[in-house]
Write a protein that holds these residues in place. Structure first.
Motif, PDB file in Angstrom:
ATOM      1  N   VAL A   1      -6.229   6.212  -2.782  1.00 58.72           N
ATOM      2  CA  VAL A   1      -6.116   4.752  -2.896  1.00 58.72           C
ATOM      3  C   VAL A   1      -6.912   4.107  -1.770  1.00 58.72           C
ATOM      4  CG1 VAL A   1      -4.562   2.778  -2.935  1.00 58.72           C
ATOM      5  CG2 VAL A   1      -3.839   4.943  -3.961  1.00 58.72           C
TER       6      VAL A   1
ATOM      7  N   CYS B   1      -1.749  -0.591 -11.159  1.00 55.07           N
ATOM      8  CA  CYS B   1      -1.934   0.676 -10.440  1.00 55.07           C
ATOM      9  C   CYS B   1      -1.323   1.846 -11.220  1.00 55.07           C
ATOM     10  CB  CYS B   1      -1.322   0.582  -9.046  1.00 55.07           C
ATOM     11  SG  CYS B   1      -2.212  -0.539  -7.930  1.00 55.07           S
TER      12      CYS B   1
ATOM     13  N   ARG C   1      -3.185   5.078 -12.724  1.00 53.56           N
ATOM     14  CA  ARG C   1      -2.725   6.453 -12.492  1.00 53.56           C
ATOM     15  C   ARG C   1      -2.650   7.239 -13.798  1.00 53.56           C
ATOM     16  NH1 ARG C   1       3.484   6.921 -11.800  1.00 53.56           N
ATOM     17  NH2 ARG C   1       3.168   6.470 -14.024  1.00 53.56           N
TER      18      ARG C   1
ATOM     19  N   LEU D   1      -8.525   5.265  -6.873  1.00 54.26           N
ATOM     20  CA  LEU D   1      -8.052   3.939  -7.263  1.00 54.26           C
ATOM     21  C   LEU D   1      -8.503   2.976  -6.167  1.00 54.26           C
ATOM     22  CD1 LEU D   1      -4.559   3.043  -8.692  1.00 54.26           C
ATOM     23  CD2 LEU D   1      -5.663   1.586  -7.024  1.00 54.26           C
TER      24      LEU D   1
ATOM     25  N   GLU E   1       0.813  -1.219   0.000  1.00 56.87           N
ATOM     26  CA  GLU E   1       0.000   0.000   0.000  1.00 56.87           C
ATOM     27  C   GLU E   1       0.847   1.269   0.000  1.00 56.87           C
ATOM     28  OE1 GLU E   1      -4.168   0.184   1.835  1.00 56.87           O
ATOM     29  OE2 GLU E   1      -3.111  -1.239   3.121  1.00 56.87           O
TER      30      GLU E   1
ATOM     31  N   ASN F   1       0.845   4.059  -2.962  1.00 54.32           N
ATOM     32  CA  ASN F   1       0.531   5.472  -2.712  1.00 54.32           C
ATOM     33  C   ASN F   1       1.619   6.389  -3.246  1.00 54.32           C
ATOM     34  OD1 ASN F   1      -2.038   6.073  -1.051  1.00 54.32           O
ATOM     35  ND2 ASN F   1      -1.218   4.259  -0.040  1.00 54.32           N
TER      36      ASN F   1
ATOM     37  N   ASP G   1     -10.351   2.176 -11.503  1.00 55.88           N
ATOM     38  CA  ASP G   1     -10.038   3.612 -11.500  1.00 55.88           C
ATOM     39  C   ASP G   1     -11.241   4.395 -11.984  1.00 55.88           C
ATOM     40  OD1 ASP G   1      -9.890   4.246 -14.468  1.00 55.88           O
ATOM     41  OD2 ASP G   1      -8.340   2.694 -14.382  1.00 55.88           O
TER      42      ASP G   1
END
Length: 579
Positions: free
Chosen positions: A302, A328, A332, A341, A289, A293, A372
């Motif tokens: 997130v 991810c 983005r 997200l 995580e 981030n 997303d």
């Protein structure tokens, strides 16, 4: 813009080399020769017969370099000159009806730069014309002027014949309005067979696209490596050793990029070396995580929402981390103005039917989704999202291999990937990973359970690799790190060392070995002769032999080539010391 038949000559030339000023002596010749040889190796490895020639055109000097297959395709003597040819000579055997359109297409590609593709007929040495498709790319120099034009030839004669046959079958089917049912059935079957052949021909064209992308990227990387090595030699001769680190860094960076490219291609083709383990996906995502981030930035929120009692999955945890980060980062990029997200995990059962891809078994799966709120994708982009080298990002901002790598990894792991996307509303990527029915060890791997005191004194290693250059470099690196190294070039020679009284602390072996005994078989024989002998496998390919029993045994580990030399020495020391 001048015609490619009469290209503009450079302002000045080197009299000794006949090359434009601004190039080191011999650089252009060596570079062009390298282009040809490496493109040929890429063709043999990936094209499976789709590619029938490659070319490299230096535009300022109207200098063509072609390979032997190109010469044969254009009716030229295979042993004749293949370097320094003008365009006029190259297109002499093009069908007269096709030549004006070809010249117009070439001019248009040079004028705008970028991709080029054109179909036309060429006369072979036997006097017969055959259909080919030329695919290439016009590259511009730093001033925006056309500089070089590499490309490949595809044999599309078979596809042209198939298309004509398909049209004939379709016309015949339309004419059978009052025919017997049997005749209609036969016509439909014939049409289906023709369409199946056409799909196969289209697949071969996709192989050509993949090969062209590979040739382009690898040639650029090889140019960076070979150029850096050439400058290293020059600077050493000049005594300017303070400049050497810069060239070394450039070559190493190109090597790392090439390794990343091959890794992504192996993942797409489902040939990467995986080490599947029972994995707590919930704990894996929580551990990522903070990195996620940082990667997506503060403008994106997130959120991770796992289902209670999330099942463990049987996957390679390192590759799953890479796949999740890829998704991810793609999310983005789809939210340039910020957004949300959301990562979710859930348990589900998939039954046989349309929900399952071909080759995926019904059963229990863990669904890991990345959603997303970005720009979304139209249906035509969704259909091609997993194609290698396909990207909607601007030039230089994406390789087109990220999603293909994710797709290949999940399919190789026994799962599947699904995309849900709407333009303006966002995209959801879902990975379906096979459930592991047993418990998950809280440890990080089998080797962590080995509890042996640190080895004191000299560490003795048997290194087995069939590539002499690789074996020599690895042996010297291990020796520098303090190991005593015995070497063998194949399984039989390695077995002879294991049968000898020579003391050994560790076996380091490539998996793919010649002579009828692979690395896993050698390791198994070594454990019979020397119980408890630790083994470190090194491999650049997904040889399934290393996972013969469904995974690595205790005291075994795996490293994927290429790796940095200090990493091998450190991993070897950890294994000898039982860490």
């Amino acid at each position: 813009m001048s015609s490619p038949l009469t290209p503009t000559a450079p302002a000045s030339q080197n009299i000794q080399t006949g090359q434009p000023d601004g190039y080191p002596n011999g650089y252009l010749d060596g570079y062009l020769d390298g282009i040809g040889s490496d493109a040929e190796r890429v063709q043999l490895a990936l094209a499976a017969g789709a590619i029938i020639g490659t070319w490299f055109w230096h535009l300022p000097s109207d200098c063509f370099t072609i390979d032997e297959q190109f010469a044969v395709s254009f009716g030229m003597p295979p042993q004749g000159p293949r370097h320094g040819l003008p365009l006029q000579q190259v297109i002499e055997t093009v069908h007269p009806d096709d030549r004006p359109g070809l010249i117009e297409a070439i001019n248009a590609a040079i004028a705008r730069g970028g991709a080029y593709a054109y179909q036309y007929r060429v006369r072979r040495a036997d006097g017969h014309y055959h259909w080919i498709e030329a695919n290439g790319r016009v590259e511009l120099d730093e001033h925006g002027k056309p500089w070089r034009f590499p490309g490949v030839l595809l044999d599309i004669g078979h596809r042209r014949a198939i298309e004509a046959e398909r049209d004939r079958a379709t016309a015949m089917l339309r004419a059978l309005t009052d025919s017997l049912e049997q005749r209609v059935s036969e016509a439909i079957a014939e049409r289906e067979q023709v369409e199946a052949d056409l799909r196969q021909a289209q697949k071969m064209e996709a192989v050509g696209q993949l090969t062209g992308g590979l040739a382009h990227d690898f040639n650029n990387l090889l140019a960076g490596i070979s150029g850096s090595l050439e400058l290293l030699r020059i600077r050493l001769r000049q005594g300017r050793v303070d400049e050497l680190p810069r060239y070394i860094d450039t070559a190493q960076d190109a090597t790392r990029r090439a390794a990343s490219l091959t890794h992504r291609l192996l993942a797409f083709s489902r040939r990467q070396t995986l080490d599947p383990k029972p994995t707590d996906v919930n704990r894996l995502v929580q551990g990522l995580e903070e990195l996620i981030n940082r990667s997506v930035g503060p403008q994106i929120e997130v959120a991770y929402q796992p289902e209670a009692g999330l099942w463990p999955a049987l996957v390679d945890p390192n590759q799953l981390e890479t796949a999740l980060l890829n998704l991810c980062i793609n999310a983005r990029d789809a939210m340039p103005g910020g957004g949300t997200l959301r990562i979710t995990g859930s348990n589900l059962s998939l039954e046989a039917g349309p929900a399952l891809d071909i080759g995926v078994a019904p059963g229990h799966y863990l669904a890991l989704s990345v959603a997303d709120t970005g720009t979304g994708m139209p249906p035509e982009v969704v259909c091609r999202a997993f194609d290698p080298f396909y990207t909607t990002k601007p030039m230089g901002q994406g390789t087109g291999l990220g999603l293909s790598m994710v797709y290949g990894f999940v399919r190789q792991s026994g799962g599947q990937v699904r995309i849900q996307s709407q333009v303006g509303q966002g995209t959801t990527m879902t990975l379906y990973l096979p459930r592991h029915a047993g418990a998950v060890d809280a440890g990080t791997g089998a080797l962590c359970s080995l509890a042996a005191p640190p080895i004191e004194g000299l560490c003795r290693v048997l290194l087995v690799d069939d590539e002499p250059a690789v074996r020599a470099v690895l042996a010297e690196s291990l020796a520098d790190a303090g190991f005593s190294v015995a070497q063998a070039g194949d399984g039989a020679a390695g077995l002879a060392v294991l049968q000898s009284p020579l003391p050994l602390d560790l076996l380091i072996t490539d998996v793919g070995l010649p002579g009828g005994m692979n690395g896993r078989q050698l390791a198994d024989a070594g454990r019979v002769l020397r119980p408890g002998l630790r083994t470190l496998f090194i491999t650049g390919y997904a040889e399934q032999a290393v996972m013969a029993a469904g995974g690595l045994e205790e005291g075994m580990a795996l490293m994927t080539k290429p790796f940095e030399l200090h990493q091998l020495a450190e991993r070897a020391r950890q294994m000898v010391e039982g860490l």
